[in-house]
Design a protein around this motif. Structure first.
Motif, PDB file in Angstrom:
ATOM      1  N   LYS A  91     -58.752  16.102   7.511  1.00 32.33           N
ATOM      2  CA  LYS A  91     -58.458  17.531   7.588  1.00 32.33           C
ATOM      3  C   LYS A  91     -57.430  17.839   6.504  1.00 32.33           C
ATOM      4  CE  LYS A  91     -60.148  19.820  10.092  1.00 32.33           C
ATOM      5  NZ  LYS A  91     -61.511  20.410   9.994  1.00 32.33           N
ATOM      6  N   GLN A  92     -57.746  18.772   5.615  1.00 28.98           N
ATOM      7  CA  GLN A  92     -56.903  18.967   4.423  1.00 28.98           C
ATOM      8  C   GLN A  92     -55.504  19.466   4.767  1.00 28.98           C
ATOM      9  OE1 GLN A  92     -57.756  17.995   1.347  1.00 28.98           O
ATOM     10  NE2 GLN A  92     -59.517  17.151   2.428  1.00 28.98           N
ATOM     11  N   SER A  93     -55.360  20.253   5.842  1.00 30.12           N
ATOM     12  CA  SER A  93     -54.011  20.802   6.075  1.00 30.12           C
ATOM     13  C   SER A  93     -53.200  19.863   6.972  1.00 30.12           C
ATOM     14  CB  SER A  93     -54.118  22.203   6.694  1.00 30.12           C
ATOM     15  OG  SER A  93     -55.151  22.207   7.637  1.00 30.12           O
ATOM     16  N   ASN A  99     -53.938  12.566  10.321  1.00 34.05           N
ATOM     17  CA  ASN A  99     -55.383  12.311  10.247  1.00 34.05           C
ATOM     18  C   ASN A  99     -55.731  10.958  10.839  1.00 34.05           C
ATOM     19  OD1 ASN A  99     -57.174  14.331   9.035  1.00 34.05           O
ATOM     20  ND2 ASN A  99     -55.633  14.366   7.409  1.00 34.05           N
ATOM     21  N   CYS A 132     -52.807  16.806   3.173  1.00 37.85           N
ATOM     22  CA  CYS A 132     -53.767  16.102   2.316  1.00 37.85           C
ATOM     23  C   CYS A 132     -54.187  16.911   1.101  1.00 37.85           C
ATOM     24  CB  CYS A 132     -55.004  15.738   3.138  1.00 37.85           C
ATOM     25  SG  CYS A 132     -54.687  14.298   4.168  1.00 37.85           S
ATOM     26  N   TYR A 133     -54.117  18.273   1.218  1.00 37.41           N
ATOM     27  CA  TYR A 133     -54.631  19.019   0.044  1.00 37.41           C
ATOM     28  C   TYR A 133     -53.713  18.854  -1.160  1.00 37.41           C
ATOM     29  CZ  TYR A 133     -51.419  22.656   1.801  1.00 37.41           C
ATOM     30  OH  TYR A 133     -50.334  23.347   2.271  1.00 37.41           O
ATOM     31  N   THR A 134     -52.499  18.311  -0.933  1.00 40.72           N
ATOM     32  CA  THR A 134     -51.630  18.086  -2.109  1.00 40.72           C
ATOM     33  C   THR A 134     -51.928  16.712  -2.733  1.00 40.72           C
ATOM     34  OG1 THR A 134     -50.012  17.040  -0.695  1.00 40.72           O
ATOM     35  CG2 THR A 134     -49.802  19.417  -1.013  1.00 40.72           C
ATOM     36  N   SER A 136     -54.085  13.533  -4.511  1.00 41.10           N
ATOM     37  CA  SER A 136     -55.178  13.432  -5.502  1.00 41.10           C
ATOM     38  C   SER A 136     -56.407  12.862  -4.785  1.00 41.10           C
ATOM     39  CB  SER A 136     -54.757  12.449  -6.599  1.00 41.10           C
ATOM     40  OG  SER A 136     -54.824  11.134  -6.063  1.00 41.10           O
ATOM     41  N   GLN A 140     -56.561  10.527  -1.501  1.00 39.02           N
ATOM     42  CA  GLN A 140     -57.308  10.911  -0.277  1.00 39.02           C
ATOM     43  C   GLN A 140     -58.265   9.787   0.100  1.00 39.02           C
ATOM     44  OE1 GLN A 140     -58.954  14.689   0.297  1.00 39.02           O
ATOM     45  NE2 GLN A 140     -57.314  15.831  -0.691  1.00 39.02           N
TER      46      GLN A 140
ATOM     47  N   ASN D  19     -52.523  26.712   9.710  1.00 32.39           N
ATOM     48  CA  ASN D  19     -52.856  27.920   8.922  1.00 32.39           C
ATOM     49  C   ASN D  19     -52.916  29.091   9.880  1.00 32.39           C
ATOM     50  OD1 ASN D  19     -55.165  26.594   9.948  1.00 32.39           O
ATOM     51  ND2 ASN D  19     -55.590  25.831   7.892  1.00 32.39           N
ATOM     52  N   SER D  74     -65.253  24.196   8.994  1.00 31.11           N
ATOM     53  CA  SER D  74     -64.313  23.393   8.183  1.00 31.11           C
ATOM     54  C   SER D  74     -64.579  21.910   8.439  1.00 31.11           C
ATOM     55  CB  SER D  74     -62.883  23.756   8.562  1.00 31.11           C
ATOM     56  OG  SER D  74     -62.679  23.461   9.924  1.00 31.11           O
ATOM     57  N   ASP D  78     -65.437  19.108   5.416  1.00 29.25           N
ATOM     58  CA  ASP D  78     -64.599  17.997   4.949  1.00 29.25           C
ATOM     59  C   ASP D  78     -65.030  16.653   5.544  1.00 29.25           C
ATOM     60  OD1 ASP D  78     -63.666  17.959   7.523  1.00 29.25           O
ATOM     61  OD2 ASP D  78     -61.979  19.255   7.094  1.00 29.25           O
TER      62      ASP D  78
END
Lengths: 212, 250, 76, 223
Positions: A91-93, A99, A132-134, A136, A140, D19, D74, D78
């Motif tokens: 999950k990117q955020s 995770n 995670c979105y920060t 590379s 990841q 978010n 989402s 991902d």
């Protein structure tokens, strides 16, 4: 020494809307085997791996795990299998630690190693709590590969695990795979790079599968 | 030529079997419909209150019956396709959807046209017509889902799941619409109760309902056969059928 | 069981409700005919397509064979 | 057994707070459309009171529909949805966790906001309790049923419109019994009947929806 095959693919074929991706794929894998699935783009490498991971049903053919049909005993088979797909599955955020934590409860049979230590060993020291979105793409991928250190599943199904990993990381990962095989595990991976692992078995996917 | 391997209920067997007795069934259907329409339009007595506009019932009620029954046929075919992975069942489901939608459309149009002389407006939020409208949306949902998936197998599975969910919900929807429409007109006939209509009016309706069932069967088989040809166009038996040696009949 | 209308004219008029009754019947029968015709039309197009494809393949094989003869003759 | 359930529930709620914008969407939508009604129709209290129950319920339903589309999107994009589908934990339990998380994020705030908007539409006194009770159960049913549509359309490019077409007929009974409960209470009748049916709808969809959604997810993954 022909031990009983732990995992065997029996004449697996996959057809999507009247065009046949591959057919007649039969492989018998014993403990300690590492199988590399090769083939040009579009030959169906990812599809075959997703079939092995039961994320996709084959049109024809069976998956036999320790003598039983994997799809009929889905529960036991999935407990013994770990799958890393094309997408990182993070999950990117959320941060790598978060995770890993939710993933470990969704795949409960894993070691008691601390998530933080595992991420550090994967070269993510200092990045454990960053969203995670920060990170590379390589980082990841490492955060996803951290699952290999915690899982106790004997069968690993890895779709292009080396993508975006630097040279030093590839060597480490190869060592990890060999170590897992020596402990009696099985690894099935697809990759385009040539893998520096001794006596690796290869499955060539063109139109008709031939086991080398 | 790729020789595909097919599961139980081979479409080829169905194609040949239905080919034999399709002409008979369509003959019966046409006969029943002709008698029913002539009887209903010309010979049945007119309704005391509604006069001749009542004759629309001979199309409206059978179409509503078949629209609902058609949904169950579609959902059950979907279930068989989903559980036993039978290609033939998927094709039956895929063909049943547009037919059901068309019959629901007929029921809606005839209901609306019938509403004009009796209630003065084309659209009346009558319980049965509203339920029919919702059934039409259920059909549209299945058809839209069927055509939005690129993969044929995924499309069949997805619409099978949706039609099953729809089937489970139909009684709930019908009851809630009835409950909502507190002062609704009771449905003219229930097969179990004695018909509240005069027998002379009721008999043509029975003939029409039978005719519509036969018509539905004929059209479903026709569409399924075409679907079979489409899905099997590259197999040997279809090639032979078309090729020089093929018989060109039904 | 007798014909309920005096004349054809009356039958068409149906004491004022004629247009509604007939329009309902015409629309319904049109839709029902479409349900019968559309699969038959699609079937005809399909079979024609298969036939065309067969001819194309037959022609291509024919060309390949004639090409091979051409090659073998030169080699003699 | 329940490990996966709690993990996914905590993860999704944590994600939603990460978010925050996503949580606000349905609530803001609900607020905006209800304020549009008097502008569009009439500021007169008595006429607004007549239509208040129906308006509040229709707008709550649309707000819930708006937010249910992103339920699996989402995860699908991902790759985490794939991990759920092939996890040894039962899929329908984890799907139930996701639906519960979605309800906490969207259904509950809508229910809490509804009385405020009821005042704006001059809803009579008797209407507030059935409104909140009905929405409490109703939004849960909307999330459960909406999840089936979301699962069926997650792999499609433009699944949004199709999602609303698919779930609309299934949302209808909730709307009917929800708004009629408020209406009956305003007219002085008892609300046991519609409330009992709403409870039955909730129990029924709690039973059916997780399995149907899990099946639909497997279908979408194979697409």
């Amino acid at each position: 020494m022909s031990q009983a095959a732990v995992l065997s693919l029996d004449a697996i074929a996959f057809e999507r809307d009247d065009n046949l991706l591959f057919s007649g794929v039969s492989v018998a894998l014993e403990a300690g085997d590492i199988l590399q699935v090769e083939g040009p783009n579009g030959a169906g490498k990812t599809t075959l791996l997703r079939i092995i991971a039961t994320a996709l049903n084959p049109t024809v053919g069976r998956l036999i795990w320790r003598g039983e049909d994997a799809l009929r005993h889905r529960q036991t088979y999935l407990q013994n299998m770990l799958f890393l797909g094309h997408l990182p599955g993070l999950k990117q955020s959320l941060s790598p630690v978060e995770n890993l934590q939710w993933w470990r409860r969704v795949h409960p049979d894993n070691t008691s190693l601390e998530s933080l230590d595992v991420l550090a060993r994967m070269g993510l020291r200092g990045y454990e709590d960053v969203p995670c979105y920060t990170l590379s793409a390589g980082q990841q991928r490492r955060a996803a590969l951290a699952r290999l250190l915690v899982t106790e599943a004997p069968l690993w199904v890895l779709d292009e695990p080396f993508t975006a990993i630097d040279k030093q990381g590839v060597a480490e990962l190869e060592g990890l795979l060999v170590q897992h095989a020596e402990r009696g595990g099985i690894v099935i991976l697809s990759t385009h790079q040539d893998v520096g692992i001794p006596h690796i078995r290869r499955l060539q996917l063109t139109d008709m599968a031939r086991v080398a | 030529m790729w020789q595909w391997f097919h599961r139980l209920g081979s479409p080829r067997w169905f194609y040949q079997a239905s080919g034999k007795w399709l002409p008979w069934l369509s003959g019966v259907a046409v006969l029943l419909l002709m008698i029913g329409i002539a009887w209903g339009l010309g010979f049945a007595p007119q309704d005391a209150k509604q006069g001749n506009s009542f004759r629309i019932i001979y199309i409206h009620v059978p179409a509503s019956f078949l629209a609902l029954a058609g949904y169950y046929v579609m959902a059950l075919a979907g279930a068989v396709g989903l559980i036993w992975k039978m290609k033939l069942a998927d094709m039956v489901m895929k063909s049943a959807a547009p037919i059901g939608a068309a019959l629901t459309f007929i029921a809606l149009v005839t209901g609306a046209v019938w509403g004009k002389p009796t209630w003065g407006t084309y659209w009346v939020w009558d319980a049965r017509i509203t339920s029919m409208l919702v059934l039409f949306f259920l059909y549209l949902g299945v058809i839209a889902l069927q055509y939005s998936y690129s993969g044929q197998d995924a499309a069949n599975k997805a619409s099978a799941v949706l039609s099953l969910v729809g089937m489970v919900n139909i009684p709930i929807i019908y009851k809630s619409v009835d409950w909502w429409y507190t002062l609704h007109q009771p449905a003219t006939i229930k097969l179990t109760e004695a018909p509240s209509m005069h027998p002379d009016m009721f008999h043509p309706l029975l003939v029409m309902i039978l005719g519509f069932y036969c018509f539905y069967a004929v059209v479903l088989i026709l569409n399924t056969r075409t679907e079979i040809l489409y899905r099997e166009r590259r197999t040997r038996w279809v090639q032979d059928m078309v090729g020089p040696a093929g018989e060109s009949g039904q | 069981m007798m014909f309920r209308f005096d004349s054809l004219q009356d039958f068409l008029q149906m004491s004022g409700h004629g247009p509604y009754v007939w329009s309902a019947y015409v629309i319904s029968i049109a839709v029902m005919l479409w349900l019968v015709i559309s699969p038959l039309r699609r079937r005809r197009q399909l079979l024609a397509g298969v036939l065309r494809q067969q001819r194309r393949e037959a022609m291509r094989q024919h060309q390949e064979e004639s090409a091979d003869d051409f090659v073998t003759e030169n080699r003699k | 057994m329940g490990q996966g359930f709690l993990a996914i529930l905590r993860r999704d709620v944590l994600l939603a707070f990460r978010n925050r914008g996503e949580i606000a969407n349905p609530v803001i939508f609900f607020f905006i459309v209800v304020t549009l009604i008097p502008l569009g129709l009439t500021p007169e209290a008595s006429r607004l009171a007549e239509i208040a129950p129906g308006i509040l319920w229709v707008m709550a339903l649309l707000a819930s529909l708006l937010s249910v589309e992103g339920l699996f999107l989402s995860d699908y994009r991902d790759g985490t949805l794939e991990q759920l589908v092939i996890s040894p934990q039962p899929l329908y339990l984890m799907v139930l966790a996701k639906i519960l998380a979605h309800w906490l994020i969207s259904g509950l705030p809508l229910t809490l906001l509804a009385p405020v908007l009821g005042m704006m539409l001059s809803l009579p006194e008797a209407g507030y309790f059935p409104l909140v009770l009905g929405l409490l159960m109703g939004t849960a049913v909307l999330s459960l049923v909406g999840a089936i549509g979301a699962a069926l359309t997650v792999a499609l490019r433009k699944g949004g419109l199709l999602l609303s077409l698919i779930v609309m007929p299934l949302y209808m009974p909730v709307l009917i019994f929800g708004s009629s409960a408020v209406q009956r209470s305003v007219d002085g009748f008892s609300i046991e009947g519609p409330m009992a049916v709403m409870g039955a709808l909730l129990a029924f969809s709690l039973l059916i929806s997780p399995f149907a959604t899990a099946g639909a997810l497997r279908v979408s993954m194979h697409g």
